[in-house]
Scaffold this motif. Structure first.
Motif, PDB file in Angstrom:
ATOM      1  N   GLY A   1       0.807  -1.214   0.000  1.00  0.00           N
ATOM      2  CA  GLY A   1       0.000   0.000   0.000  1.00  0.00           C
ATOM      3  C   GLY A   1       0.838   1.262   0.000  1.00  0.00           C
ATOM      4  N   THR A   2       1.886   1.261   0.815  1.00  0.00           N
ATOM      5  CA  THR A   2       2.718   2.463   0.896  1.00  0.00           C
ATOM      6  C   THR A   2       3.353   2.774  -0.450  1.00  0.00           C
ATOM      7  OG1 THR A   2       4.362   0.968   1.784  1.00  0.00           O
ATOM      8  CG2 THR A   2       3.249   2.395   3.347  1.00  0.00           C
ATOM      9  N   VAL A   3       3.835   1.738  -1.131  1.00  0.00           N
ATOM     10  CA  VAL A   3       4.478   1.958  -2.433  1.00  0.00           C
ATOM     11  C   VAL A   3       3.448   2.425  -3.449  1.00  0.00           C
ATOM     12  CG1 VAL A   3       5.892   0.924  -4.235  1.00  0.00           C
ATOM     13  CG2 VAL A   3       6.135   0.160  -1.876  1.00  0.00           C
ATOM     14  N   ILE A   4       2.263   1.800  -3.427  1.00  0.00           N
ATOM     15  CA  ILE A   4       1.225   2.181  -4.383  1.00  0.00           C
ATOM     16  C   ILE A   4       0.826   3.644  -4.165  1.00  0.00           C
ATOM     17  CG2 ILE A   4      -1.155   1.746  -5.109  1.00  0.00           C
ATOM     18  CD1 ILE A   4      -0.717  -1.198  -4.388  1.00  0.00           C
ATOM     19  N   LEU A   5       0.688   4.032  -2.889  1.00  0.00           N
ATOM     20  CA  LEU A   5       0.326   5.414  -2.572  1.00  0.00           C
ATOM     21  C   LEU A   5       1.390   6.378  -3.104  1.00  0.00           C
ATOM     22  CD1 LEU A   5      -1.440   7.476  -1.147  1.00  0.00           C
ATOM     23  CD2 LEU A   5      -0.227   6.978   0.969  1.00  0.00           C
ATOM     24  N   ALA A   6       2.653   6.067  -2.832  1.00  0.00           N
ATOM     25  CA  ALA A   6       3.738   6.933  -3.284  1.00  0.00           C
ATOM     26  C   ALA A   6       3.713   7.066  -4.801  1.00  0.00           C
ATOM     27  CB  ALA A   6       5.083   6.387  -2.826  1.00  0.00           C
ATOM     28  N   MET A   7       3.491   5.945  -5.492  1.00  0.00           N
ATOM     29  CA  MET A   7       3.495   5.992  -6.948  1.00  0.00           C
ATOM     30  C   MET A   7       2.301   6.775  -7.486  1.00  0.00           C
ATOM     31  SD  MET A   7       4.788   2.204  -7.890  1.00  0.00           S
ATOM     32  CE  MET A   7       6.523   1.794  -7.933  1.00  0.00           C
ATOM     33  N   SER A   8       1.151   6.666  -6.829  1.00  0.00           N
ATOM     34  CA  SER A   8      -0.016   7.444  -7.265  1.00  0.00           C
ATOM     35  C   SER A   8       0.286   8.929  -7.182  1.00  0.00           C
ATOM     36  CB  SER A   8      -1.237   7.155  -6.396  1.00  0.00           C
ATOM     37  OG  SER A   8      -1.449   5.802  -6.291  1.00  0.00           O
ATOM     38  N   ILE A   9       1.007   9.310  -6.107  1.00  0.00           N
ATOM     39  CA  ILE A   9       1.323  10.720  -5.942  1.00  0.00           C
ATOM     40  C   ILE A   9       2.297  11.181  -7.020  1.00  0.00           C
ATOM     41  CG2 ILE A   9       2.441  12.381  -4.386  1.00  0.00           C
ATOM     42  CD1 ILE A   9       1.138  10.804  -2.064  1.00  0.00           C
ATOM     43  N   VAL A  10       3.258  10.326  -7.351  1.00  0.00           N
ATOM     44  CA  VAL A  10       4.202  10.681  -8.415  1.00  0.00           C
ATOM     45  C   VAL A  10       3.455  10.891  -9.732  1.00  0.00           C
ATOM     46  CG1 VAL A  10       6.085   9.802  -9.851  1.00  0.00           C
ATOM     47  CG2 VAL A  10       6.201   9.572  -7.360  1.00  0.00           C
ATOM     48  N   VAL A  11       2.534   9.971 -10.053  1.00  0.00           N
ATOM     49  CA  VAL A  11       1.785  10.113 -11.297  1.00  0.00           C
ATOM     50  C   VAL A  11       0.925  11.380 -11.256  1.00  0.00           C
ATOM     51  CG1 VAL A  11      -0.008   9.094 -12.753  1.00  0.00           C
ATOM     52  CG2 VAL A  11       1.804   7.658 -11.848  1.00  0.00           C
ATOM     53  N   TRP A  12       0.372  11.693 -10.079  1.00  0.00           N
ATOM     54  CA  TRP A  12      -0.419  12.923  -9.955  1.00  0.00           C
ATOM     55  C   TRP A  12       0.440  14.149 -10.270  1.00  0.00           C
ATOM     56  CZ3 TRP A  12       0.293  17.062  -6.554  1.00  0.00           C
ATOM     57  CH2 TRP A  12      -0.710  18.039  -6.591  1.00  0.00           C
ATOM     58  N   VAL A  13       1.676  14.150  -9.734  1.00  0.00           N
ATOM     59  CA  VAL A  13       2.583  15.277  -9.998  1.00  0.00           C
ATOM     60  C   VAL A  13       2.851  15.378 -11.494  1.00  0.00           C
ATOM     61  CG1 VAL A  13       4.950  16.103  -9.701  1.00  0.00           C
ATOM     62  CG2 VAL A  13       3.660  15.281  -7.723  1.00  0.00           C
ATOM     63  N   LEU A  14       3.124  14.244 -12.136  1.00  0.00           N
ATOM     64  CA  LEU A  14       3.402  14.248 -13.573  1.00  0.00           C
ATOM     65  C   LEU A  14       2.220  14.788 -14.365  1.00  0.00           C
ATOM     66  CD1 LEU A  14       5.170  10.807 -14.210  1.00  0.00           C
ATOM     67  CD2 LEU A  14       6.186  13.079 -14.135  1.00  0.00           C
ATOM     68  N   MET A  15       1.011  14.471 -13.908  1.00  0.00           N
ATOM     69  CA  MET A  15      -0.183  14.858 -14.653  1.00  0.00           C
ATOM     70  C   MET A  15      -0.641  16.279 -14.306  1.00  0.00           C
ATOM     71  SD  MET A  15      -1.157  12.063 -16.423  1.00  0.00           S
ATOM     72  CE  MET A  15      -2.919  12.106 -16.695  1.00  0.00           C
ATOM     73  N   THR A  16      -0.033  16.908 -13.287  1.00  0.00           N
ATOM     74  CA  THR A  16      -0.535  18.205 -12.820  1.00  0.00           C
ATOM     75  C   THR A  16       0.433  19.364 -13.093  1.00  0.00           C
ATOM     76  OG1 THR A  16      -1.560  16.982 -11.033  1.00  0.00           O
ATOM     77  CG2 THR A  16      -1.549  19.367 -10.822  1.00  0.00           C
ATOM     78  N   PHE A  17       1.722  19.087 -13.010  1.00  0.00           N
ATOM     79  CA  PHE A  17       2.709  20.180 -13.114  1.00  0.00           C
ATOM     80  C   PHE A  17       3.500  20.091 -14.402  1.00  0.00           C
ATOM     81  CE2 PHE A  17       1.973  19.764  -8.564  1.00  0.00           C
ATOM     82  CZ  PHE A  17       1.673  21.066  -8.251  1.00  0.00           C
ATOM     83  N   PRO A  18       4.111  21.198 -14.898  1.00  0.00           N
ATOM     84  CA  PRO A  18       3.871  22.558 -14.402  1.00  0.00           C
ATOM     85  C   PRO A  18       2.516  23.080 -14.867  1.00  0.00           C
ATOM     86  CG  PRO A  18       5.359  22.594 -16.267  1.00  0.00           C
ATOM     87  CD  PRO A  18       5.056  21.156 -16.005  1.00  0.00           C
ATOM     88  N   GLN A  19       2.046  24.109 -14.173  1.00  0.00           N
ATOM     89  CA  GLN A  19       0.757  24.700 -14.523  1.00  0.00           C
ATOM     90  C   GLN A  19       0.927  25.722 -15.650  1.00  0.00           C
ATOM     91  OE1 GLN A  19      -2.574  24.484 -12.860  1.00  0.00           O
ATOM     92  NE2 GLN A  19      -1.693  22.473 -12.514  1.00  0.00           N
ATOM     93  N   THR A  20      -0.084  25.878 -16.443  1.00  0.00           N
ATOM     94  CA  THR A  20      -0.051  26.831 -17.547  1.00  0.00           C
ATOM     95  C   THR A  20      -1.145  27.873 -17.321  1.00  0.00           C
ATOM     96  OG1 THR A  20       0.180  24.827 -18.815  1.00  0.00           O
ATOM     97  CG2 THR A  20       0.301  26.889 -20.032  1.00  0.00           C
ATOM     98  N   ASP A  21      -0.878  29.108 -17.782  1.00  0.00           N
ATOM     99  CA  ASP A  21      -1.911  30.148 -17.636  1.00  0.00           C
ATOM    100  C   ASP A  21      -3.017  29.924 -18.650  1.00  0.00           C
ATOM    101  OD1 ASP A  21      -0.648  31.343 -15.559  1.00  0.00           O
ATOM    102  OD2 ASP A  21       0.561  32.646 -16.855  1.00  0.00           O
TER     103      ASP A  21
END
Lengths: 665, 81
Positions: free
Chosen positions: A493-513
């Motif tokens: 679970g801990t690894v899956i959670l960490a990886m979900s967060i990494v994918v979230w970062v990849l899909m969210t940043f950087p932000q564009t105006d």
């Protein structure tokens, strides 16, 4: 690694016994929850340690050794057990005494192991477990006689009902261990002058036996001794017990009915994992959705909210959502193991699975991988042979799991014509069936290649004991369920959670105006294209173009690393599909948007048949599931195998998708 | 008794027939394992049945049952009882 200093009154006791004698249940009762589970360094053998609960006196540490049939080490389990008793295991102090747990209903093999343990010189205590069942069958050994003959204390227990555990605990507290009487040791013809029982004696004995080829005589001597100790009074009763089991087997293992019952049982297990888990999975998903909405409501938007809802909560939900399938599967596995049917099942399907280098034991892990590879891979623990277990772990993700279905559904629904052939076979259904078969064929092929490449360890999966049937103990099944579930949450679970967060970062940043005049959906698509994932989509475009994919599909591939079904929602954002509350409606819009997608500014559609087929083939093979990667790492304990599996399956998926695209174009 | 009968292995036995173990062939690990499980010289063994496709065999040794693959059974030389 030295052990931490212990107080002089600290006593360390090892528990040893054959597999499935209830040793771990005893350990659980003795230690309560004051235990920790880890791996021995360098091997995936579980190291279970705890302290005896509820004792006023000196502290007693208990080490639960892996279940083994012999101390002549061939498997990693046996090597760890032997090395601990001999004081040769890295990071483990030699125990002060040993409790040998013997199945009272089938004591012969336990006494065989006991004989070996006594050679190592540790003070010992014999625990006859499951005496209730043995008494009911009339086969229980006479504890007092056994104690006299061996010169060792004998304690009777029923671990499944916690009976006798207090007596055992007192015996441990009193240090009621002793060294065996001299005639408890076997004598080998022509072997004299061995030292007193000690690690040295065991070492000398092994040398002599190996150099003079006395393995057969030694084993025979130990068996003879076990017969003498047990006497022949219970033999008739044991035969009666066998008789009952035989009557069941005449049906369950008969040439025609046997396979039918097998299919019925396995079909039920599979259906249960698939169907019974559906409702709880939905509750968990809607629960986490509701939680997400209320968090969104409480916060005023922005990254933190998005992080909490789409990163953390989605990640935790993504872990918990596997629990229903894991628990249901392990409930059935526990019942089948405990009743004795599992070895019969392995007996029935050994021959077909052998054709691909596996054995009957691999059946359940592979079958349950059709629902989800995570419980399947965890179930592979039951495979004793390491090489076979590794092969099973490696090919399990090729079984078509339920997370692939949303991807298949949207692609097949939108792009495979709704025709029938031969009057009644729908082409769409045939393609879906083809994908299931395709995964199985690739798995069989991969297993075959691996079984040729990997060296056999020990004697392989050649011999399996078929114990008489017995009623499963609900309590021990329950304890194992709890352990499997909590182990999954803690370790994977801990690894899956960490990886979900990494994918979230990849899909969210950087932000564009936001540029003027953009509506929400267009802005979301614009924003998505500029994130790391979007850029990755562009970066990998040269690699995936030969497969017929553009960079937008590339974003979908990156996004679905977290979980395959994310592909659909990612494509929904990529194609600026307006969000609705109705999932079916959204699916239709996404399919529609895919149909309208074009290469660059040309009017060549992205999703022609060749690309769709290539994408289906890619998803059938690629390990697009970081949760699986996390579990494989936890089960193999090796980054090499984990990374190797991920890379090999991705490469294989690429090649297969490339060939598909080439042929279909 | 003819020589033929004296010299066969466990996998040659028909379902239900009994025999005594004479010797073990094969590599050291396998022989040790078989001996530990009870397949030692002069032990009485019986082929209980075969799986539907003919392999593995269910073998009774001293009241304990094992599923044994045919090629492992070939390494157990027996004399028919």
């Amino acid at each position: 690694m030295p052990e931490p200093a212990t107080s002089p009154r600290h006593v360390r006791v090892a528990l040893i016994g054959n597999p499935n004698v209830g040793k771990t249940s005893l350990f659980n009762h003795l230690t309560g929850l004051r235990q920790k589970v880890a791996n021995y360094p360098g091997v995936t053998v579980e190291r279970r340690e705890g302290r005896v609960a509820g004792l006023p006196g000196p502290e007693i540490g208990v080490l639960d050794l892996p279940g083994v049939n012999s101390l002549v080490a061939r498997s990693p389990d046996e090597k760890v057990a032997a090395d601990v008793l001999l004081g040769r295991q890295d990071g483990v102090e030699r125990p002060d005494a040993v409790v040998v747990v013997v199945d009272a209903a089938r004591p012969r093999r336990g006494l065989f192991l006991l004989g070996q343990v006594l050679e190592t010189g540790l003070p010992a205590l014999v625990c006859l477990n499951m005496v209730d069942e043995a008494r009911r069958e009339g086969v229980a050994p006479n504890a007092a006689a056994l104690s006299d003959a061996l010169g060792l204390p004998v304690v009777e227990t029923v671990a499944s009902r916690k009976a006798g555990v207090d007596t055992l605990r007192e015996a441990l507290a009193d240090g009621r261990f002793s060294r065996p009487s001299a005639h408890a040791l076997v004598e080998l013809p022509g072997v004299q002058g061995l030292p007193e029982p000690s690690p040295e004696r065991w070492g000398r004995l092994r040398e002599v036996v190996a150099s003079a080829g006395l393995a057969d005589q030694e084993a025979a001597a130990r068996h003879r001794q076990a017969s003498v100790l047990l006497g022949d009074t219970a033999d008739a009763r044991r035969a009666a017990q066998r008789e009952r089991s035989d009557r069941i087997d005449r049906v369950l293992l008969s040439p025609v009915l046997g396979p039918l019952v097998f299919i019925l049982v396995m079909g039920t297990v599979f259906q249960a994992v698939f169907a019974l888990a559906d409702a709880p999975i939905e509750w968990i998903e809607s629960g986490f959705d509701a939680l997400g909405s209320s968090v969104s409501g409480a916060l005023s938007g922005g990254f933190f909210e998005d992080f909490l809802v789409n990163g953390v909560l989605a990640g935790v939900g993504g872990v918990v959502v596997f629990l229903p399938q894991i628990l249901i599967l392990f409930l059935f596995i526990g019942l089948l193991e405990d009743s004795g049917y599992m070895t019969r099942a392995a007996f029935l399907v050994d021959r077909p699975l052998r054709a691909i280098g596996l054995s009957g034991r691999a059946f359940i892990p592979l079958l349950s991988s059709f629902a989800c590879a995570i419980p399947g891979i965890m179930a592979a623990r039951a495979i004793e042979d390491r090489r076979e277990r590794l092969i099973t772990l490696m090919v399990a993700p090729l079984m078509t799991c339920s997370a692939r279905l949303p991807v298949y559904a949207i692609l097949i629904g939108a792009f495979v014509p709704e025709q029938t052939v031969l009057g009644f076979l729908g082409v769409q259904g045939l393609v879906l069936l083809g994908l299931y078969l395709f995964g199985m064929v690739i798995a069989a092929f991969a297993a075959l290649v691996m079984s040729r490449m990997l060296e056999r360890s020990g004697v392989g999966p050649g011999i399996l004991e078929m114990a008489p049937y017995r009623w499963p103990s609900l309590k021990s099944v329950g304890i194992r369920l709890w352990q499997r579930g909590s182990m999954f949450i803690r370790r994977a679970g801990t690894v899956i959670l960490a990886m979900s967060i990494v994918v979230w970062v990849l899909m969210t940043f950087p932000q564009t105006d936001r540029e003027p005049g953009m509506d929400d959906a267009t802005y979301a698509a614009h924003q998505q294209a500029n994130t790391f994932a979007g850029r990755l989509g562009h970066i990998i475009e040269p690699v995936i173009e030969p497969l017929g994919y553009d960079w937008k599909i590339g974003i979908g591939l990156v996004g679905s690393l977290a979980a395959r079904e994310v592909f659909v929602s990612t494509m929904s954002v990529v194609y600026a599909v307006e969000q609705t509350d109705d999932a079916t409606d959204e699916d239709a819009r996404v399919a529609d948007a895919m149909g309208r997608a074009r290469w660059g500014s040309s009017d060549r559609p992205v999703y022609d048949l060749a690309t769709v087929l290539s994408l289906l083939v890619f998803y059938a093979i690629a390990l697009q599931c970081l949760s699986t990667v996390a579990v494989v790492y936890r089960e193999t304990g090796s980054w090499l195998w984990t990374a190797g599996q991920f890379l090999a399956l991705t490469a294989l998926a690429w090649v297969a998708a490339f060939v598909t695209h080439l042929v279909a174009s | 008794m003819t020589k033929l009968h004296d010299n066969c292995n466990l996998s040659d036995l028909g379902n239900g027939s009994e025999a005594d173990v004479v010797a073990l062939d094969g590599d050291q690990d396998l022989r040790t394992r078989l001996a530990e499980l009870g397949f030692c010289a002069s032990a009485r063994v019986r082929v209980v049945r075969r799986a539907p496709l003919g392999c593995p065999l269910e073998v009774d040794v001293d009241g304990t049952r094992f599923s044994v693959r045919a090629e492992v059974a070939q390494g157990v030389r027996v004399r028919r009882a």
